[in-house]
Write an enzyme that holds these catalytic residues in place. Structure first.
Site: not given
Length: 255
Positions: A14, A16, A159
């Site tokens: 993942d 950001e 997140h």
């Protein structure tokens, strides 16, 4: 790519970012990866904060909370790219909504004159695509999938790339549970069958007939049912063909 994998090593990834569009200058600010080998977390994680050399959009900052000040002393992407390439080498990479993350990673690789991200791994699995196929018409965000599969994300206030990768790894394992069970079930059945075979033939089957008292009690119950329906109860009608068949073969219902 389908959820069925071609390799025992998987990397759940993942990112950001400073915003939504790498074409307008948005950059990667965090990469988080967890490793699965034979469907088990190994603890061999890859996690880096990255200095994007620009501020995050207000909307993006509200999502990840990584300020320009916090990122100012972190390495730039070109300083961590070789570590990332080595980490994903030979693995299938699992991403939720892969086009978003791949768009940013490919942009970062292109800036450095490197081939696209997917050229450095064995392939990419998009769990969002597969979740939509498995649960059409339902919400399939990471949070929704956590709720659906009973995975706690109560600790997820903002997140974070590593935290989201850990949650996605749990979701992936839940989504694919049972995919590899067929061969295991066959092996178990083979063992059980082998045990039965080795045990030899079954013993003589014993048939117990109803006693006179039990038959009398049964007849009394049927008589009560006959009286209630003012005729012949359904049980007698259903039993008649069996009775007739038994009499024709010379067998006594009473045993």
């Amino acid at each position: 790519m389908s959820l069925q994998t071609r390799t025992n090593r998987l990397v759940v990834l993942d990112t950001e970012t400073t915003g939504l569009n790498p074409r307008t200058g948005d950059r990667v600010i965090e990469i988080g990866c967890v490793e699965l080998v034979n469907r088990k977390l190994t603890g061999n994680n890859f996690h880096r904060y990255i200095n994007p050399e620009r501020d995050s959009d207000e909307a993006a900052l509200a999502v990840h909370g990584l300020t320009t000040e916090f990122l100012s002393d972190k390495p730039k992407f070109h300083e961590i790219v070789e570590e990332l390439r080595a980490y994903i080498q030979g693995a299938e990479v699992i991403i939720h909504n892969a086009p978003f993350d791949l768009g940013f990673l490919n942009h970062e690789f292109e800036r450095l004159g490197l081939p696209p991200f997917i050229d450095h791994c064995a392939g990419v699995i998009d769990t969002l695509v597969n979740a939509k196929e498995m649960h059409p018409g339902k919400r399939n965000s990471l949070d929704a999938l956590c709720d659906r599969y009973g995975i706690s994300n109560a600790h997820r206030k903002l997140h974070g790339a590593l935290l989201d990768s850990e949650l996605l790894a749990d979701v992936y394992l839940a989504m694919t549970r049972g995919q590899n069970s067929l061969s295991m079930e066959i092996e178990v059945e083979a063992v059980v069958a082998g045990e039965l075979h080795d045990a030899g033939p079954l013993g003589e089957i014993v048939v117990l007939s109803a006693s006179a008292d039990e038959l009398a009690a049964h007849e009394e119950l049927l008589a009560g049912l006959d009286k209630g329906v003012k005729g012949e109860c359904v049980w007698r009608k259903c039993a008649q063909p069996a009775d007739a068949s038994a009499e024709a073969s010379g067998l006594s219902i009473a045993g």
